[in-house]
Design an enzyme around this catalytic site. Structure first.
Site, PDB file in Angstrom:
ATOM      1  N   SER A  83      33.609  38.616  40.121  1.00 27.87           N
ATOM      2  CA  SER A  83      34.286  37.323  39.946  1.00 27.87           C
ATOM      3  C   SER A  83      33.553  36.531  38.872  1.00 27.87           C
ATOM      4  O   SER A  83      32.338  36.682  38.724  1.00 27.87           O
ATOM      5  CB  SER A  83      34.242  36.526  41.241  1.00 27.87           C
ATOM      6  OG  SER A  83      32.917  36.079  41.479  1.00 27.87           O
ATOM      7  N   ASP A  84      34.265  35.702  38.126  1.00 22.19           N
ATOM      8  CA  ASP A  84      33.542  34.717  37.340  1.00 22.19           C
ATOM      9  C   ASP A  84      32.773  33.854  38.356  1.00 22.19           C
ATOM     10  O   ASP A  84      33.131  33.801  39.543  1.00 22.19           O
ATOM     11  CB  ASP A  84      34.474  33.874  36.466  1.00 22.19           C
ATOM     12  CG  ASP A  84      33.695  33.204  35.324  1.00 22.19           C
ATOM     13  OD1 ASP A  84      32.444  33.133  35.411  1.00 22.19           O
ATOM     14  OD2 ASP A  84      34.317  32.738  34.354  1.00 22.19           O
ATOM     15  N   TRP A  85      31.748  33.205  37.863  1.00 16.35           N
ATOM     16  CA  TRP A  85      30.806  32.545  38.791  1.00 16.35           C
ATOM     17  C   TRP A  85      31.484  31.409  39.583  1.00 16.35           C
ATOM     18  O   TRP A  85      31.785  30.353  39.043  1.00 16.35           O
ATOM     19  CB  TRP A  85      29.608  32.042  37.994  1.00 16.35           C
ATOM     20  CG  TRP A  85      28.477  33.046  37.908  1.00 16.35           C
ATOM     21  CD1 TRP A  85      27.163  32.801  38.173  1.00 16.35           C
ATOM     22  CD2 TRP A  85      28.531  34.434  37.554  1.00 16.35           C
ATOM     23  NE1 TRP A  85      26.415  33.958  38.027  1.00 16.35           N
ATOM     24  CE2 TRP A  85      27.232  34.975  37.653  1.00 16.35           C
ATOM     25  CE3 TRP A  85      29.569  35.317  37.197  1.00 16.35           C
ATOM     26  CZ2 TRP A  85      26.926  36.307  37.388  1.00 16.35           C
ATOM     27  CZ3 TRP A  85      29.267  36.651  36.937  1.00 16.35           C
ATOM     28  CH2 TRP A  85      27.964  37.125  37.032  1.00 16.35           C
TER      29      TRP A  85
END
Ligand code: BGC
Length: 753
Positions: free
Chosen positions: A232-234
């Protein structure tokens, strides 16, 4: 090397909690270890134009210092190289640095399409064109992974703005999604198998990408064969269990075990199958071991990497304009103007920010030419006097840090007003004014016609000053080309009315008409076209040939052309291959980039360049077929020096397998028949026979005018209308049978509805 069977055994020994724990970070950068089973913890770090390795837990927005590292030119600049080898070299260097620093995955490259010049992260992205993006970023991924370090291709997908990026929904149709926004991902995943793909924050047509089974499993894995894991993006995870089931493997950063517990509960309650969890863990561990079991003893010192950064930037800068003032001579009386002459802007803000030693500006390499950074009116008049007396003035200008960064978009395409005004004042008294630009995305240039030359360094990394000096004085010859169009003004951009939307929805109403696909199709004047870039020498392109006249579904057509350096300096030319669809069977941009080659030529030298074209190069994404599709017919191959400077062209034919299916009914129009190549000859006969029967010029109308009117009428008429113009139902049915028979014989008759 851990093989699939060993991994299965290992996973069998893991507890449910351990498996759920593998699916999220230990902190901001590390994956978890399971020490009782010997599973190591590995690190991922940002980049991708350098290594941003934060010591300890760190955070992800670039606020906390990371280890000292070399800052290479950002993607906006490297894309301008039009040079696959350069990007491979960048990747190779980064791969070595990651091995040296024990980083298993480099978070990049970012390959989102530059939909609008305003996106705050455009400096991290490559181009408005998916082909160029796929080729260049693909070479970077190949270079990184040649050292068994993973690349994380980001941000998947349709994440083309920063405004409300964590929740806004990008609303676009399937063709636009596939043809423009997914095409580079598709190319790189199929060819390079990146270790990981980063799921973006945004929603896509209402659904979080991080929860989209269509995006994370159907397209990525089932269609394209992706074998790595999705991270996932952060902070992009919304519903952890839904995301896991959709195909999102690793949640980053850590959520302190809270979301791991939700996974455990979902398995215990039977909401999530343990088999899905096992597969997820396997994908992650596979890549963990691919890194840990292939450690290399390689290194790249800061000094060596710095030199590479300088050499790269020389190949990336774009000479936008030159009335003859460049290159400068070392013995001329030159003055330098602007803070960037000493302290250039060289990278953007946010998670890609590298902790580099502040670079020396071009002025430091210039034998200490006079340098002015006027603040006060008094300074300004001293500077203007010096400028008037000099042989040339070089103004170093661009966008300040605060205008280009992750987390927000620009509001306009202006340079700061004081920069424009300074340029205008200097140009008014010194015609030999050279502008050196430092910025990550296009700017308006109200002064363009008043300047003598414009050299665009983009955000050129820490070697930008040294590279600018070398280029300005002709020690190097500029060879960069614009990977994006510079429009005259923001109002001209295709997404002008729809970018960035209301924060909830961003509607991509311009569809496939992004960048030059829009400007060139509309024949709009632009400031500098896509692919534009000058040199201190001149090139001609001619003798375009193809090794065959006709391309088939599985065939490869080789295009060759001669490139000649007609000037008196050595230099590099970029041959750009565009394809124009002449079949008129679908809405297509006027042409699209499908090949490029950079070539070094000594003065007077001619070299033959060679590029290949396949059916895919001619295709568009057909949502009905759910596949790429090229209609049979003619296509024009163009070779040019920019999208607006086509030097030679040739028409070829394509003969592919019939893919589209049709069924002719009484309501099918004659125009529709004409668009189906196998029906066209028979349809033409029908048109001819109708015309000869009912062609009657009206009073005052010439025969040609009448014929034209009649033809347009016939094309728009359904077959059933034959009965209203002297035909019978039997004739109509016969015709329909005849057309459907042709379709049947060619394998493209659709089922009856
Ligand atoms: C950015 C990513 C980056 C991640 C980790 C996010 O805010 O969108 O590009 O890799 O942070 O720093």
């Amino acid at each position: 090397m851990y093989n699939a069977a060993k991994l299965d055994q290992l996973i069998q020994q893991m507890t449910l909690e351990e498996k759920a724990g593998m699916c999220s970070g230990k902190d901001s950068w590390y994956l978890k270890d399971v020490s009782r089973l010997g599973i190591p913890s590995v690190m991922m770090s940002d980049g991708p134009h350098g290594l941003r390795k934060q010591a300890g837990g760190g955070e992800h927005l670039g606020m906390q210092e990371s280890i000292p590292a070399v800052c290479f030119p950002a993607a906006c600049a490297t894309a301008a190289s039009f040079d696959r080898e350069l990007l491979h070299r960048l990747g190779d260097t980064l791969g070595k640095i990651c091995q040296q620093e024990s980083v298993s995955v480099l978070l990049g490259p970012g390959i989102n399409i530059k939909r609008s010049p305003l996106c705050g992260r455009n400096f991290e992205y490559f181009s408005e064109d998916p082909y160029l993006t796929g080729e260049l970023a693909g070479a970077q991924v190949r270079g990184i992974q040649s050292h068994h370090v993973g690349s994380s291709l980001k941000h998947y997908a349709a994440n083309n703005q920063e405004y409300q990026r964590m929740s806004c929904s990008s609303e676009l149709d399937e063709r636009t999604l596939r043809e423009i926004y997914l095409a580079a991902f598709e190319t790189i995943i199929k060819k390079e198998q990146p270790f990981t793909v980063m799921a973006s924050y945004n929603r896509l047509n209402g659904e979080y990408v991080s929860e989209s089974r269509k995006m994370l499993t159907q397209i990525l894995r089932e269609e394209w064969g992706f074998e790595g894991y999705v991270v996932s993006d952060w902070g992009a995870v919304n519903d952890r269990v839904k995301a896991l089931a959709a195909g999102l493997d690793l949640e980053m950063p850590s959520s302190g075990g809270q979301l791991d517990a939700e996974i455990v509960m979902a398995v215990q309650n039977g909401v999530l199958s343990e088999d899905i969890l096992d597969k997820t863990v396997k994908r992650i561990l596979q890549k963990v071991y691919e890194f840990t079991e292939n450690r290399e003893n390689v290194a790249c010192s800061l000094e060596d990497a710095h030199q590479i950064a300088v050499e790269m930037e020389k190949e990336c800068a774009v000479l936008l304009k030159n009335d003859g003032i460049l290159p400068l001579q070392r013995n001329q009386n030159i003055i330098y103007i602007g803070e960037f002459a000493k302290h250039p802007r060289y990278q953007g803000g946010g998670s890609s920010h590298i902790n580099a030693a502040p670079p020396k500006g071009a002025w430091y390499f210039s034998d200490k030419a006079p340098c002015f950074c006027p603040q006060s009116a008094e300074d300004l008049s001293v500077m203007l006097k010096a400028a008037a007396e000099a042989d040339a003035a070089v103004i170093f200008t661009g966008l300040p840090d605060e205008l280009e960064s992750e987390c927000y978009d620009r509001k306009d395409m202006h340079l700061p007003e004081k920069e424009n005004s300074l340029i205008q004042k200097v140009c008014a008294i010194q015609k030999n004014t050279v502008i050196v630009l430092h910025h990550g995305a296009p700017v308006e240039m109200p002064w363009v016609n008043e300047t003598g030359a414009i050299l665009d360094m983009y955000l050129g990394g820490e070697g930008v000053g040294e590279a600018a000096d070398s280029l300005l004085y002709g020690d190097s010859n500029p060879c960069g080309h614009l990977p994006e169009t510079f429009p005259l003004r923001l109002e001209d951009t295709p997404s002008y009315f729809f970018f960035p939307g209301d924060g909830k929805r961003a509607e991509y109403k311009e569809g496939i008409y992004v960048g030059y696909r829009y400007y060139d199709s509309k024949k709009m004047p632009v400031l500098f076209p896509f692919g534009h870039g000058l040199s201190y020498t001149d090139f001609t392109f001619d003798n375009l040939k193809t090794d065959r006249e006709e391309l088939t579904e599985t065939g490869i057509l080789t295009v060759t052309a001669d490139v000649t350096n007609t000037g008196n300096r050595a230099g590099k030319a970029v041959a750009q291959l565009y394809i124009k669809d002449l079949t008129q069977t679908a809405q297509r941009p006027v042409h699209e980039l499908k090949g490029f080659e950079k070539v070094f030529l000594k003065p007077g030298e001619t070299k033959q360049i060679s590029m290949t074209v396949s059916a895919k190069s001619l295709s568009w994404y057909n949502p009905y077929l759910k596949d790429w599709y090229a209609a049979n017919g003619e296509y024009e191959i163009q070779i040019g020096q920019s999208s607006r400077s086509i030097c030679c062209k040739k028409t070829i034919a394509f003969h592919g397998e019939p893919k589209l299916k049709y069924r002719i009914t009484p309501t099918s129009t004659v125009g529709e028949l004409m668009k189906i190549d196998i029906l066209r000859p028979t349809a033409e006969q029908v048109i001819h026979s109708i015309k000869t029967q009912i062609l009657h010029p009206m009073s005052g109308e010439s025969e040609r005018e009448a014929e034209h009117r009649l033809l347009e009428m016939i094309l728009g008429a359904p077959i059933r209308s034959i009965r209203s113009f002297g035909g019978t139902t039997d004739i109509m049915n016969d015709l329909i049978r005849q057309f459907n028979k042709i379709l049947l014989d060619n394998g493209c008759l659709a089922e009856e509805e």
